[in-house]
Motif scaffolding. Structure first.
Motif, short mmCIF file in Angstrom:
data_model
loop_
_atom_site.label_atom_id
_atom_site.label_comp_id
_atom_site.label_asym_id
_atom_site.label_seq_id
_atom_site.Cartn_x
_atom_site.Cartn_y
_atom_site.Cartn_z
N TRP A 45 -4.02 9.31 22.36
CA TRP A 45 -3.56 10.06 21.72
C TRP A 45 -1.48 10.65 22.15
N THR A 90 -7.04 4.17 9.33
CA THR A 90 -7.29 3.42 10.93
C THR A 90 -6.89 1.90 10.15
N ALA A 96 -3.51 7.07 17.87
CA ALA A 96 -4.35 7.50 18.93
C ALA A 96 -4.88 5.88 18.64
N ASN A 135 -13.43 8.85 13.45
CA ASN A 135 -13.69 9.97 13.58
C ASN A 135 -12.47 9.80 15.34
N GLU A 136 -12.98 10.78 16.07
CA GLU A 136 -11.52 11.19 17.16
C GLU A 136 -12.19 11.11 18.22
N LYS A 137 -12.71 9.57 18.56
CA LYS A 137 -13.44 7.63 19.07
C LYS A 137 -12.46 7.20 19.49
N TYR A 138 -11.22 8.13 20.18
CA TYR A 138 -9.62 7.06 20.43
C TYR A 138 -9.08 7.76 21.75
N ARG A 158 -8.50 19.49 12.89
CA ARG A 158 -7.70 17.80 12.97
C ARG A 158 -8.88 16.65 12.40
N GLU A 159 -7.81 16.29 11.85
CA GLU A 159 -8.57 15.31 10.45
C GLU A 159 -8.84 14.03 10.34
N PHE A 160 -9.03 12.70 9.88
CA PHE A 160 -9.39 11.29 9.98
C PHE A 160 -8.06 11.35 8.86
N GLN A 193 -3.35 17.49 11.44
CA GLN A 193 -3.91 19.16 11.41
C GLN A 193 -3.33 19.97 11.09
N PHE A 196 -4.32 10.46 12.32
CA PHE A 196 -4.78 11.72 12.10
C PHE A 196 -3.70 12.91 11.76
#
Length: 121
Positions: free
Chosen positions: A111, A50, A97, A105-108, A45-47, A39, A37
């Motif tokens: 980090w 992955t 992450a 998305n930020e479902k990690y 913050r953006e993807f 920022q 990700f």
């Protein structure tokens, strides 16, 4: 627990390349999907990209597709982000992450602290 440490950031000119690395330690690295990700100043913050633990699922943000490549070396517990044809708009702090699935998305769960990438025009 998984500890993540990014490296490889720096100051480059537009059109240059950089390779970011993310070294993982702790629990079994190979079982986690790994994401990148970023920022930029004043932005959320953006993807970026992955890759699943098997490598069968790989996704990129449209803004980096064709220029960035995510790869991983499970034996070395390291994930990479090869960034080519860099643009000033790629300037950001880049984070890696680790999570259960290769999510965009930020479902990690874990980090890193981030590494700065600055692209001058």
């Amino acid at each position: 627990q998984v500890q993540l440490v990014e490296s490889g950031g720096g100051l480059v000119q537009a059109g240059d390349s950089l390779r970011l690395s993310c070294a993982a330690s702790g629990r079994t690295f190979g079982r986690y999907a790994m994401g990148w990700f970023r920022q930029a100043p004043g932005k959320e913050r953006e993807f970026v990209a992955t890759r699943s633990w098997s490598g069968l699922s790989t996704y990129y943000a449209d803004s980096v597709k064709g220029r960035f490549t995510i790869s991983r070396d499970n034996a070395e517990n390291t994930v990479y982000l090869q960034m080519n044809s860099l643009k000033p708009e790629d300037t950001a702090v880049y984070y890696c992450a680790a999570g259960r699935v290769a999510a965009t998305n930020e479902k990690y769960d874990y980090w890193g602290q981030g590494t700065q990438v600055t692209v001058s025009s």
